[in-house]
Each structure stands twice: as structure tokens, then as C-alpha cells.
Design an enzyme around this catalytic site. Structure first.
Site, PDB file in Angstrom:
ATOM      1  N   GLY A  81       0.778  -1.236   0.000  1.00 43.77           N
ATOM      2  CA  GLY A  81       0.000   0.000   0.000  1.00 43.77           C
ATOM      3  C   GLY A  81       0.803   1.277   0.000  1.00 43.77           C
ATOM      4  N   CYS A  82       2.117   1.173  -0.088  1.00 42.45           N
ATOM      5  CA  CYS A  82       2.953   2.379  -0.138  1.00 42.45           C
ATOM      6  C   CYS A  82       3.215   2.733  -1.591  1.00 42.45           C
ATOM      7  CB  CYS A  82       4.285   2.144   0.569  1.00 42.45           C
ATOM      8  SG  CYS A  82       4.128   1.798   2.326  1.00 42.45           S
ATOM      9  N   SER A  83       3.238   4.030  -1.899  1.00 42.57           N
ATOM     10  CA  SER A  83       3.517   4.429  -3.277  1.00 42.57           C
ATOM     11  C   SER A  83       4.969   4.149  -3.631  1.00 42.57           C
ATOM     12  CB  SER A  83       3.190   5.902  -3.496  1.00 42.57           C
ATOM     13  OG  SER A  83       3.959   6.715  -2.641  1.00 42.57           O
ATOM     14  N   ALA A  84       5.867   4.281  -2.663  1.00 38.69           N
ATOM     15  CA  ALA A  84       7.267   3.907  -2.840  1.00 38.69           C
ATOM     16  C   ALA A  84       7.445   2.521  -2.223  1.00 38.69           C
ATOM     17  CB  ALA A  84       8.175   4.916  -2.137  1.00 38.69           C
TER      18      ALA A  84
END
Length: 170
Positions: A81-84
């Protein structure tokens, strides 16, 4: 001549005494590393910074993260769920406290990771479980300081840390 002091040289035992005293003196003169700043210390500084300096502060915090070996950056340690890409790997210290290695492929995200870890690093699992990590980060106002895709993974990272602590509570 036995026992004479040839050429003005001192006996080895006298030299050893000097070296012991010299080493003790040098140890006393050694500058001790500055203590690591606490979350409260950072909050005090953060509130006086403008947006650009806050961003730089987060990047600097991220640069200071403990290195995480590439071998630990696997699908199993990836925070969803992290963009990075963000990896978190928990370890247990000899006394049962938890120590986390974490890294990201984005500099600003590493700074956010550093803030999260400052709230839980090297603490007992029960203490981590009782810590409101999100509340501890509230003074940094990350949601208003950074874009939503920079902060969207924070709850997932916090949940992973809390789940890890829960597994180790006796």
C-alpha cells in the site's frame, strides 16, 4: 651492569605505566557522540521550519537510517500500500526488545520511516503495542506537509509494526 638504565631508557614497566595513563587521558578527552535526538526534540525544531526545510529535515533523517542489507528487501518484508517501495524487517534483541531495519527507494519516505521508528525502536513489544504511533506523529502534520501518495503507506507500516509487537507479547 645488571639493573642499570643504559642510554637513559626507562624500564618497560615505567613505559607501560605511562601508556596506561596516556590512554586513560585520551579516553577522557575523547568527545562523546551527541545523543540521538528524541521525537520531542525533532518536533520542537520542525515547528519552526518552513516547508522546504521540513522536507530537507525528513530527507536528512532518512539518510541517517541504519543500513538494511539488500538480502532483507524481499516480498516478505515489503509493506503493502505504499507508493514507494518500503521494507521493514523486525529483529529481537537479546533482552526481548524489538529492533527494526527499514528502507525505501524514496528519500522522503525514508524520513517518514525514521520518524515512525523513533517511536518504537528498541522497545519492548508490550510498550510498542501500547504506543499510539499515529498520535506521536501528529505534531509533524505529515498529511498537510506532504502529498497523499507520500503518506498513504504510513498506516500500513504502523499496522505491520503493531502486528509484529503483538506476536512477541508474552
Amino acid at each position: 651492569q645488571a639493573g642499570s638504565n643504559r642510554g637513559g631508557r626507562r624500564p618497560l614497566s615505567a613505559k607501560a605505566g605511562f601508556m596506561t595513563r596516556f590512554c586513560a587521558y585520551m579516553a577522557a578527552m575523547t568527545v562523546q557522540p551527541a545523543p540521538k535526538p528524541t521525537l520531542a526534540d525533532l518536533q520542537d525544531e520542525y515547528e519552526f521550519l518552513d516547508a522546504d526545510d521540513r522536507y530537507r529535515m525528513l530527507i536528512d533523517l532518512g539518510r541517517a537510517l541504519e543500513d538494511m542489507p539488500d538480502a532483507l528487501k524481499t516480498d516478505a518484508t515489503l509493506v503493502r500500500g505504499c507508493s514507494a517501495a518500503v521494507w521493514v524487517y523486525p529483529t529481537v534483541l537479546d533482552d526481548g526488545r524489538l529492533h527494526f531495519l527499514a528502507d525505501s527507494n524514496a528519500a522522503i519516505t525514508n524520513g517518514i520511516i525514521a520518524l515512525v521508528l523513533m517511536t518504537v525502536q528498541d522497545r519492548a513489544p508490550a510498550e510498542i503495542a501500547a504506543t499510539d504511533i499515529a498520535e506521536a506523529l501528529t505534531p509533524f502534520d505529515l498529511k498537510n506537509q506532504l502529498s497523499s501518495n507520500r503518506t498513504q503507506g504510513i498506516p500500513n507500516m504502523i499496522a505491520l509494526i503493531r502486528q509484529t509487537a503483538g506476536r512477541y507479547i508474552g
